[in-house]
Design a protein around this motif. Sequence first.
Motif, mmCIF file in Angstrom:
data_model
loop_
_atom_site.group_PDB
_atom_site.id
_atom_site.type_symbol
_atom_site.label_atom_id
_atom_site.label_comp_id
_atom_site.label_asym_id
_atom_site.label_seq_id
_atom_site.Cartn_x
_atom_site.Cartn_y
_atom_site.Cartn_z
ATOM 1 N N MET A 116 -33.637 -5.248 -11.888
ATOM 2 C CA MET A 116 -34.717 -6.151 -11.506
ATOM 3 C C MET A 116 -34.131 -7.364 -10.776
ATOM 4 N N HIS A 117 -34.693 -7.709 -9.625
ATOM 5 C CA HIS A 117 -34.148 -8.797 -8.823
ATOM 6 C C HIS A 117 -34.628 -10.161 -9.306
ATOM 7 N N GLU A 118 -33.678 -11.106 -9.380
ATOM 8 C CA GLU A 118 -33.990 -12.504 -9.612
ATOM 9 C C GLU A 118 -33.871 -13.264 -8.290
ATOM 10 N N GLU A 119 -34.468 -14.433 -8.247
ATOM 11 C CA GLU A 119 -34.451 -15.221 -7.012
ATOM 12 C C GLU A 119 -33.034 -15.482 -6.512
ATOM 13 N N LYS A 120 -32.103 -15.667 -7.436
ATOM 14 C CA LYS A 120 -30.731 -16.004 -7.049
ATOM 15 C C LYS A 120 -30.015 -14.855 -6.331
ATOM 16 N N ASP A 121 -30.577 -13.656 -6.391
ATOM 17 C CA ASP A 121 -29.927 -12.518 -5.739
ATOM 18 C C ASP A 121 -29.883 -12.672 -4.222
ATOM 19 N N VAL A 122 -30.837 -13.397 -3.671
ATOM 20 C CA VAL A 122 -30.806 -13.760 -2.245
ATOM 21 C C VAL A 122 -31.005 -15.270 -2.196
ATOM 22 N N ASN A 123 -29.929 -15.997 -1.956
ATOM 23 C CA ASN A 123 -29.943 -17.453 -2.010
ATOM 24 C C ASN A 123 -30.103 -18.029 -0.604
ATOM 25 N N PRO A 124 -31.298 -18.495 -0.246
ATOM 26 C CA PRO A 124 -31.539 -18.972 1.117
ATOM 27 C C PRO A 124 -30.845 -20.297 1.432
ATOM 28 N N TYR A 125 -30.373 -20.990 0.412
ATOM 29 C CA TYR A 125 -29.699 -22.262 0.650
ATOM 30 C C TYR A 125 -28.309 -22.075 1.252
ATOM 31 N N ILE A 126 -27.746 -20.876 1.092
ATOM 32 C CA ILE A 126 -26.405 -20.615 1.630
ATOM 33 C C ILE A 126 -26.380 -19.406 2.558
ATOM 34 N N TYR A 127 -27.532 -18.766 2.776
ATOM 35 C CA TYR A 127 -27.577 -17.580 3.626
ATOM 36 C C TYR A 127 -27.274 -17.995 5.071
#
Length: 294
Positions: free
Chosen positions: A110-121
């Motif tokens: 199950m994906h959590e928000e931190k799995d794709v971190n837009p602040y460092i993408y």
Amino acid sequence: MKNILILGGTRFFGKRLVQLLLDEGHKVTIATRGNTEDGFGDEVGRIQLDRENKESLAKAVEGGKEWDTIYDNICYSPQAAQDACDVFQGKVKRYILTSTLSVYEPASRMHEEKDVNPYIYPVTLGGKNDFSYGEGKRLAEAVFFQNADFPAVAVRFPIVLGEDDYTGRLEFHIDHVKQEVPIGIPNLQAKMCFISSSEAAAFLSWLKNQRVEGPINARSQGDVKLSELMGWIEKEAGKKALITKQITDSNKSPFGVPDSWVMDTNKAERLGFQFQPLRSWLPALIRQLSMQDK
């Protein structure tokens, strides 16, 4: 009363959101190309603009207009996001971007928000035709959270379903089963999550009053295996689904994922939002859509 701008609000959950906001007594303005009748009459303000054109987008702040909340349902690229960062600088108190489960890849967990971190993408600018849907949304999120001077939140919705779904994704399966046409699904054991159009609108409306920033997952409570979902459809259609792993353009299921595609909603739930159980509305929706063709 809040002064609210909705970029895209003439159909599906965007239209439902407009009605909720009006019911709450807010001043609502819809900004679109003006190609779709919204049915709200003089209850709403309207701005005709091209979301993909920065100069056109600037119409939303002409005359010194400022907004308490902006909902952006039609941002699909990092360039469109950057244009919004530039145009609405100092003009909005809160920006709510409609994002997607597609920022995550299908996976067994199950994906959590931190799995794709837009602040460092890493940001790469470009238009919506330069990227896949999921990558375009990942990059749009990254632009907002790295470049905007205003508070922003990105709502990661799964597939949204409802009787008002203009894409006909659920109807695709119902029709194929009724007509005994093969449906291409690579993995019937994959689990999916969904949200109804009414709940999506309710979540967006609720979110304007929450002190939260960054990405946030939103889906109905629970998930369902594709095998069980097809079973619900078979029950209402009165026929057996013809499932094939030989995928073609004509038989490819809109739900045909290679692995499970679900996400965790603890962040939203900790803030106090209570999601409806998936099983409280999806079987009923299938029944309703199945009856329409009888």
